[in-house]
Design an enzyme around this catalytic site. Structure first.
Site, PDB file in Angstrom:
ATOM      1  N   ARG A 135       0.650  -1.284   0.069  1.00 58.79           N
ATOM      2  CA  ARG A 135       0.169  -0.103   0.045  1.00 58.79           C
ATOM      3  C   ARG A 135       0.758   1.069  -0.100  1.00 58.79           C
ATOM      4  O   ARG A 135       0.576   2.241  -0.459  1.00 58.79           O
ATOM      5  CB  ARG A 135      -1.110   0.073   1.176  1.00 58.79           C
ATOM      6  N   GLU A 137       2.069   1.708  -3.574  1.00 55.16           N
ATOM      7  CA  GLU A 137       0.883   2.134  -4.174  1.00 55.16           C
ATOM      8  C   GLU A 137       0.821   3.461  -3.951  1.00 55.16           C
ATOM      9  O   GLU A 137       0.325   4.470  -4.799  1.00 55.16           O
ATOM     10  CB  GLU A 137      -0.457   1.224  -3.712  1.00 55.16           C
ATOM     11  N   SER A 195      14.743  14.645   3.660  1.00 54.19           N
ATOM     12  CA  SER A 195      15.521  13.746   4.187  1.00 54.19           C
ATOM     13  C   SER A 195      14.917  12.458   4.898  1.00 54.19           C
ATOM     14  O   SER A 195      14.206  12.798   5.579  1.00 54.19           O
ATOM     15  CB  SER A 195      16.703  14.549   5.452  1.00 54.19           C
TER      16      SER A 195
END
Length: 146
Positions: free
Chosen positions: A87, A90, A113
């Site tokens: 996920r 995604e 960072s």
């Protein structure tokens, strides 16, 4: 995904002791996500942190060297198959460029960072179903001109 032997050992000891990462946070004085990263060899502990962790898990000092070594980070060159981890992959596929554009509108040309960085995970009650709240905070690093 096969886990390193040290990860399996730490997770087994944690489970046997009935400890959560939040419990270990209280013992080590470090964030639970960072401690989990040490378990998975995505972060390295100081010798003192390794000793505290191993004492809490009732494991011997044999693992101090491994926990204090610089790890090889990342999941590797594959698309993650674990549904929860996927996920995040995604999310970056769908929102990566929008996030990048919004950050650069606010800060300029640069990056966030992942070294000077914190990550917190909270459980947020919601009548439609509990929600996962993830808070990432990274120092902005502008690209240099030379």
């Amino acid at each position: 995904m096969s886990l390193p032997e040290i990860t399996q050992t730490l997770l087994k000891a944690k489970k046997e002791k009935g400890l959560s990462f939040a419990d270990l946070e209280k013992i080590l004085g470090r964030d639970e996500v960072w401690i989990a990263a040490v378990f998975y060899r995505q972060a390295s502990a100081s010798e003192e942190e390794a000793k505290l962790l191993l004492e809490a898990l009732e494991l011997g000092p044999i693992y101090i060297k491994e926990l204090t070594e610089c790890p090889v980070k990342g999941l590797g060159p594959i698309v993650p198959t674990d549904p929860l981890i996927y996920r995040f992959y995604e999310i970056m596929q769908v929102y990566g460029f929008p996030i990048k554009d919004v950050i650069q509108e606010k800060f300029g040309d640069g990056i966030m960072s992942a070294i000077d960085f914190t990550l917190d995970i909270e459980k947020e009650a919601d009548p439609k179903g509990d929600r996962v709240k993830i808070i990432m905070s990274g120092k902005f690093l502008p690209y240099k001109k030379w």
